[in-house]
Design an enzyme around this catalytic site. Structure first.
Site, PDB file in Angstrom:
ATOM      1  N   LYS A  48       1.035  -1.285   0.002  1.00 40.26           N
ATOM      2  CA  LYS A  48       0.175   0.111   0.185  1.00 40.26           C
ATOM      3  C   LYS A  48       0.672   1.345  -0.012  1.00 40.26           C
ATOM      4  O   LYS A  48       1.727   1.340   0.904  1.00 40.26           O
ATOM      5  CB  LYS A  48      -0.944  -0.026   1.296  1.00 40.26           C
ATOM      6  N   ASP A  51      -1.680  -2.069  -4.078  1.00 44.53           N
ATOM      7  CA  ASP A  51      -3.092  -2.048  -3.722  1.00 44.53           C
ATOM      8  C   ASP A  51      -3.785  -0.610  -4.003  1.00 44.53           C
ATOM      9  O   ASP A  51      -3.136   0.318  -3.760  1.00 44.53           O
ATOM     10  CB  ASP A  51      -3.274  -2.632  -2.081  1.00 44.53           C
ATOM     11  N   MET A  52      -4.998  -0.855  -4.104  1.00 45.01           N
ATOM     12  CA  MET A  52      -5.698   0.616  -4.158  1.00 45.01           C
ATOM     13  C   MET A  52      -6.452   0.854  -2.672  1.00 45.01           C
ATOM     14  O   MET A  52      -7.119   0.000  -2.120  1.00 45.01           O
ATOM     15  CB  MET A  52      -6.782   0.681  -5.048  1.00 45.01           C
ATOM     16  N   ARG A 102      -5.744  -5.712 -11.121  1.00 43.80           N
ATOM     17  CA  ARG A 102      -6.299  -6.832 -10.171  1.00 43.80           C
ATOM     18  C   ARG A 102      -7.690  -5.960 -10.260  1.00 43.80           C
ATOM     19  O   ARG A 102      -7.598  -4.764  -9.965  1.00 43.80           O
ATOM     20  CB  ARG A 102      -5.730  -6.879  -8.932  1.00 43.80           C
ATOM     21  N   LYS A 149     -13.963  -5.202  -5.849  1.00 43.23           N
ATOM     22  CA  LYS A 149     -15.081  -4.586  -5.776  1.00 43.23           C
ATOM     23  C   LYS A 149     -14.881  -3.391  -5.234  1.00 43.23           C
ATOM     24  O   LYS A 149     -15.432  -2.202  -5.363  1.00 43.23           O
ATOM     25  CB  LYS A 149     -16.323  -5.437  -4.928  1.00 43.23           C
ATOM     26  N   GLY A 150     -14.038  -3.460  -4.059  1.00 42.64           N
ATOM     27  CA  GLY A 150     -13.627  -2.031  -3.266  1.00 42.64           C
ATOM     28  C   GLY A 150     -14.009  -1.977  -1.922  1.00 42.64           C
ATOM     29  O   GLY A 150     -15.240  -2.618  -1.750  1.00 42.64           O
ATOM     30  N   ALA A 151     -13.223  -1.722  -1.061  1.00 43.14           N
ATOM     31  CA  ALA A 151     -13.314  -2.083   0.503  1.00 43.14           C
ATOM     32  C   ALA A 151     -13.429  -0.938   1.334  1.00 43.14           C
ATOM     33  O   ALA A 151     -13.443  -1.161   2.618  1.00 43.14           O
ATOM     34  CB  ALA A 151     -12.203  -3.042   0.928  1.00 43.14           C
ATOM     35  N   THR A 165     -12.140 -11.687  -6.145  1.00 41.68           N
ATOM     36  CA  THR A 165     -13.454 -12.002  -5.699  1.00 41.68           C
ATOM     37  C   THR A 165     -13.699 -13.179  -5.218  1.00 41.68           C
ATOM     38  O   THR A 165     -13.157 -14.138  -5.517  1.00 41.68           O
ATOM     39  CB  THR A 165     -14.480 -11.451  -6.760  1.00 41.68           C
ATOM     40  N   HIS A 166     -14.678 -13.066  -4.035  1.00 42.59           N
ATOM     41  CA  HIS A 166     -15.051 -14.423  -3.663  1.00 42.59           C
ATOM     42  C   HIS A 166     -16.471 -14.845  -3.929  1.00 42.59           C
ATOM     43  O   HIS A 166     -17.273 -15.652  -3.616  1.00 42.59           O
ATOM     44  CB  HIS A 166     -14.979 -14.528  -2.072  1.00 42.59           C
ATOM     45  N   ARG A 169     -11.640  -4.170   7.763  1.00 40.48           N
ATOM     46  CA  ARG A 169     -12.375  -4.247   6.444  1.00 40.48           C
ATOM     47  C   ARG A 169     -12.711  -5.695   6.283  1.00 40.48           C
ATOM     48  O   ARG A 169     -13.867  -5.759   5.645  1.00 40.48           O
ATOM     49  CB  ARG A 169     -11.333  -3.668   5.392  1.00 40.48           C
TER      50      ARG A 169
HETATM   51  P1  FDA Z   1     -18.740  -9.772  -1.801  1.00 37.28           P
HETATM   52  O1  FDA Z   1     -18.551  -9.039  -0.681  1.00 37.28           O
HETATM   53  O2  FDA Z   1     -20.192  -9.629  -2.427  1.00 37.28           O
HETATM   54  O3  FDA Z   1     -19.002 -11.293  -0.960  1.00 37.28           O
HETATM   55  C1  FDA Z   1     -19.093 -12.564  -1.632  1.00 37.28           C
HETATM   56  C2  FDA Z   1     -18.922 -13.544  -0.564  1.00 37.28           C
HETATM   57  O4  FDA Z   1     -17.711 -13.937  -0.532  1.00 37.28           O
HETATM   58  C3  FDA Z   1     -19.900 -13.514   0.585  1.00 37.28           C
HETATM   59  O5  FDA Z   1     -21.073 -13.649   0.536  1.00 37.28           O
HETATM   60  C4  FDA Z   1     -18.975 -14.506   1.539  1.00 37.28           C
HETATM   61  O6  FDA Z   1     -19.347 -15.817   1.200  1.00 37.28           O
HETATM   62  C5  FDA Z   1     -17.575 -14.236   1.022  1.00 37.28           C
HETATM   63  N1  FDA Z   1     -16.811 -13.133   1.694  1.00 37.28           N
HETATM   64  C6  FDA Z   1     -16.450 -11.917   0.974  1.00 37.28           C
HETATM   65  N2  FDA Z   1     -15.747 -11.473   1.987  1.00 37.28           N
HETATM   66  C7  FDA Z   1     -15.631 -12.102   2.824  1.00 37.28           C
HETATM   67  C8  FDA Z   1     -14.829 -12.004   4.233  1.00 37.28           C
HETATM   68  N3  FDA Z   1     -14.309 -10.689   4.605  1.00 37.28           N
HETATM   69  N4  FDA Z   1     -14.741 -13.011   5.098  1.00 37.28           N
HETATM   70  C9  FDA Z   1     -15.559 -14.179   5.025  1.00 37.28           C
HETATM   71  N5  FDA Z   1     -16.209 -14.380   3.587  1.00 37.28           N
HETATM   72  C10 FDA Z   1     -16.160 -13.340   2.905  1.00 37.28           C
HETATM   73  N6  FDA Z   1     -10.166  -3.966  -1.984  1.00 37.28           N
HETATM   74  C11 FDA Z   1      -9.534  -2.502  -2.290  1.00 37.28           C
HETATM   75  O7  FDA Z   1     -10.414  -1.683  -2.103  1.00 37.28           O
HETATM   76  N7  FDA Z   1      -8.333  -2.247  -2.655  1.00 37.28           N
HETATM   77  C12 FDA Z   1      -7.423  -3.553  -2.807  1.00 37.28           C
HETATM   78  O8  FDA Z   1      -6.599  -3.360  -3.250  1.00 37.28           O
HETATM   79  C13 FDA Z   1      -8.120  -4.800  -2.657  1.00 37.28           C
HETATM   80  N8  FDA Z   1      -7.268  -5.775  -2.902  1.00 37.28           N
HETATM   81  C14 FDA Z   1      -7.873  -6.947  -2.710  1.00 37.28           C
HETATM   82  C15 FDA Z   1      -7.143  -8.114  -3.114  1.00 37.28           C
HETATM   83  C16 FDA Z   1      -7.749  -9.439  -3.147  1.00 37.28           C
HETATM   84  C17 FDA Z   1      -7.034 -10.669  -3.768  1.00 37.28           C
HETATM   85  C18 FDA Z   1      -9.142  -9.796  -2.791  1.00 37.28           C
HETATM   86  C19 FDA Z   1      -9.765 -11.087  -2.825  1.00 37.28           C
HETATM   87  C20 FDA Z   1      -9.818  -8.501  -2.425  1.00 37.28           C
HETATM   88  C21 FDA Z   1      -9.169  -7.317  -2.538  1.00 37.28           C
HETATM   89  N9  FDA Z   1      -9.970  -5.996  -1.935  1.00 37.28           N
HETATM   90  C22 FDA Z   1      -9.644  -4.970  -2.363  1.00 37.28           C
HETATM   91  C23 FDA Z   1     -11.135  -6.448  -1.471  1.00 37.28           C
HETATM   92  C24 FDA Z   1     -12.254  -6.197  -2.098  1.00 37.28           C
HETATM   93  O9  FDA Z   1     -12.505  -5.034  -2.598  1.00 37.28           O
HETATM   94  C25 FDA Z   1     -13.695  -6.597  -1.544  1.00 37.28           C
HETATM   95  O10 FDA Z   1     -13.995  -5.781  -0.340  1.00 37.28           O
HETATM   96  C26 FDA Z   1     -13.792  -8.072  -1.032  1.00 37.28           C
HETATM   97  O11 FDA Z   1     -12.816  -8.973  -1.849  1.00 37.28           O
HETATM   98  C27 FDA Z   1     -14.935  -8.614  -0.799  1.00 37.28           C
HETATM   99  O12 FDA Z   1     -15.790  -8.638  -1.988  1.00 37.28           O
HETATM  100  P2  FDA Z   1     -16.264  -9.805  -3.000  1.00 37.28           P
HETATM  101  O13 FDA Z   1     -15.903  -9.532  -4.293  1.00 37.28           O
HETATM  102  O14 FDA Z   1     -15.659 -11.015  -2.089  1.00 37.28           O
HETATM  103  O15 FDA Z   1     -17.724 -10.000  -2.910  1.00 37.28           O
END
Ligand code: FDA
Length: 315
Positions: free
Chosen positions: A96, A130-131, A180, A183-185, A234-235, A296
């Site tokens: 970061k 990372d963003m 990469r 969705k955004g955190a 994404t998960h 987060r």
């Molecule tokens: P969503 O939030 O809709 O979740 C889908 C399903 O995944 C959930 O129903 C649950 O089953 C599972 N899940 C998701 N998050 C979980 C958790 N924390 N614990 C348990 N289960 C969970 N963001 C950002 O702003 N800057 C960045 O640089 C990055 N980098 C990054 C790298 C990688 C490898 C990943 C996977 C994610 C990021 N993120 C990120 C975080 C991203 O923006 C986002 O907040 C999370 O991935 C959660 O979104 P999903 O796409 O998983 O979908």
């Protein structure tokens, strides 16, 4: 509501003091963080690699307030790169910019990141920047763009919740920057980010398709570019299904994209994708500054809290 609450707590110093001293929280953290040292990260990565999952290692830290901390973080990344090479682990690194001094001084941060990227390139490794929140987006893209002109071994992240990301994706892919998509955190205002999850999801699918179309050719291609698989982080099984279907429909080879997930999240899905023949990379954080990262993760899935607390009191 709960998402906002946990994101608010991620910035609160008093909540940090309370939660970092709270025993159940420390146990919960172990699910998402590989350990405190680079050795702990290497051990976790070895297990993942043995299952066919590659990694990207993050030395936890962000928003440093003095130059020494930023320099020490860069040094720790150099050491991480050496250790990854020595161990033979298949892992990139993720960092970061606010950990390397972006909020102190842009040029100082650039010098710190350059040291890391230079070494990564020399070792045949790769740095993903990372963003963070939107107050950093322009400076992050500028810094990545500057270093990309010098080095192949740098890429960055785009967030599907931001309205601007489609434009950024086109500009970055044209500049040969490996991306990469996530969705955004962070907590963002409605003039910058889609407030509704359904719109974020729809934009993620739209941008995934664009990224798959524009991902640079694979390693065997004669274009001379570095291999640049599109990374879909994404998960969410709906996002993953949409990407798989689109790739199949367009005949996009599997080496042109990979799925990325966080350490400790949807592990069975990671393994299933590997079994199906897709590339999977896990984001493996280590270090002692786990608090904002952890909050987060709770914001993404508040149910994690009840799961951990009930397990703690059941023992
Ligand atoms: P969503 O939030 O809709 O979740 C889908 C399903 O995944 C959930 O129903 C649950 O089953 C599972 N899940 C998701 N998050 C979980 C958790 N924390 N614990 C348990 N289960 C969970 N963001 C950002 O702003 N800057 C960045 O640089 C990055 N980098 C990054 C790298 C990688 C490898 C990943 C996977 C994610 C990021 N993120 C990120 C975080 C991203 O923006 C986002 O907040 C999370 O991935 C959660 O979104 P999903 O796409 O998983 O979908």
């Amino acid at each position: 509501m709960l998402r906002e609450f946990f994101l608010f707590l991620s910035h609160s110093r008093s909540a940090q003091a309370f939660i970092t001293g709270f025993p159940p929280a420390r146990q919960m953290v172990a699910r998402f963080v590989a350990g405190e040292t680079v050795g702990d990260a290497i051990r976790a990565i070895r297990v993942l690699n043995a299952e066919g999952i590659t990694a990207t290692t993050d030395f936890l830290g962000e928003s440093v307030t003095n130059r020494d901390e930023a320099i020490r973080a860069a040094d720790q990344y150099l050491c991480t790169l050496d250790e990854l090479t020595r161990s033979g682990c298949r892992s990139h690194i993720s960092l970061k910019l606010t950990q390397l001094g972006l909020d102190l001084d842009y040029d100082f941060c650039l010098r710190n990141v350059r040291r890391v990227v230079e070494k990564a390139q020399a070792l045949g490794n790769f740095v993903c920047v990372d963003m963070e929140s939107t107050s950093h987006t322009d400076r992050t893209l500028r810094l990545v763009g500057e270093l990309r002109r010098e080095f192949d071994a740098i890429g960055t992240v785009l967030q599907a919740y931001l309205y601007r990301s489609e434009k950024d994706l086109i500009a970055l892919t044209e500049a040969g920057v490996r991306i990469r998509l996530c969705k955004g955190a962070y907590k963002e205002p409605p003039d910058k980010a889609f407030p509704r999850k359904a719109d974020v999801d729809a934009n993620f699918i739209k941008l995934s398709k664009l990224l798959l179309d524009r991902s640079a050719p694979g390693p065997n291609d004669a274009s001379g570019k570095i291999p640049a698989p599109a990374a879909l982080a994404t998960h969410d099984e709906k996002m993953i299904a949409a990407a798989k279907a689109y790739a199949a429909e367009k005949g996009i080879p599997r080496e042109r994209f990979e799925f990325q997930m966080l350490y400790g999240v949807r592990r069975e899905l990671q393994e299933q994708l590997v079994k199906e023949g897709f590339a999977v990379r896990a984001y493996v954080p280590y270090g002692t500054h786990w608090y904002p990262y952890f909050m987060r993760r709770l914001a993404e899935r508040p149910a994690n809290v009840w799961f951990f607390v009930s397990n703690y009191f059941r023992r």
